[in-house]
Scaffold this motif. Structure first.
Motif, PDB file in Angstrom:
ATOM      1  N   ASN A  28       0.862  -1.181   0.000  1.00 23.27           N
ATOM      2  CA  ASN A  28       0.000   0.000   0.000  1.00 23.27           C
ATOM      3  C   ASN A  28       0.902   1.236   0.000  1.00 23.27           C
ATOM      4  O   ASN A  28       1.092   1.891   1.017  1.00 23.27           O
ATOM      5  N   LEU A  29       1.464   1.522  -1.141  1.00 24.38           N
ATOM      6  CA  LEU A  29       2.482   2.569  -1.263  1.00 24.38           C
ATOM      7  C   LEU A  29       1.975   3.953  -0.900  1.00 24.38           C
ATOM      8  O   LEU A  29       2.721   4.758  -0.339  1.00 24.38           O
ATOM      9  N   ARG A  30       0.728   4.246  -1.197  1.00 24.38           N
ATOM     10  CA  ARG A  30       0.175   5.559  -0.868  1.00 24.38           C
ATOM     11  C   ARG A  30       0.199   5.762   0.645  1.00 24.38           C
ATOM     12  O   ARG A  30       0.632   6.799   1.149  1.00 24.38           O
ATOM     13  N   GLN A  31      -0.244   4.764   1.388  1.00 23.99           N
ATOM     14  CA  GLN A  31      -0.286   4.873   2.836  1.00 23.99           C
ATOM     15  C   GLN A  31       1.131   4.949   3.411  1.00 23.99           C
ATOM     16  O   GLN A  31       1.390   5.736   4.322  1.00 23.99           O
ATOM     17  N   VAL A  32       2.035   4.158   2.892  1.00 25.42           N
ATOM     18  CA  VAL A  32       3.425   4.201   3.355  1.00 25.42           C
ATOM     19  C   VAL A  32       4.016   5.585   3.085  1.00 25.42           C
ATOM     20  O   VAL A  32       4.666   6.174   3.952  1.00 25.42           O
ATOM     21  N   ARG A  33       3.773   6.117   1.906  1.00 23.15           N
ATOM     22  CA  ARG A  33       4.286   7.455   1.545  1.00 23.15           C
ATOM     23  C   ARG A  33       3.720   8.529   2.483  1.00 23.15           C
ATOM     24  O   ARG A  33       4.453   9.398   2.961  1.00 23.15           O
TER      25      ARG A  33
END
Length: 86
Positions: A28-33
């Motif tokens: 979940n790259l958006r959340q990690v970012r």
């Protein structure tokens, strides 16, 4: 290591949802970012990262701006560096 710094962490602010730092998967790259953006503006980032790297490898979530996988990679690199120095 003391955890007194935790109360000064940016993620402890009332307007930050704790769930942001615990994505269901690291994919979940958006959340990690978004979590990292909070970490980068945190006054105790270095202390948080140091604490997270000293904690058991099973620690979940984003701590010190690092995911579980990134912390594991850092530990392996530290171990290699220590072995080479010995």
């Amino acid at each position: 290591m003391s955890t007194d710094w935790m109360s000064r962490a940016r993620c402890a602010a009332e307007d930050i949802e704790a769930e942001l730092f615990f994505p269901r998967t690291e994919a979940n790259l958006r959340q990690v970012r978004e979590a990292r953006e909070v970490c980068l503006s945190c006054p105790v980032l270095a202390l948080c990262r140091e604490w997270a790297l000293a904690e058991p490898p099973s620690l979940d979530g984003i701590w010190g701006g690092l995911t579980h996988t990134e912390r594991r990679r850092c530990r392996r690199q530290e171990a290699r560096t220590a072995a080479q120095a010995a």
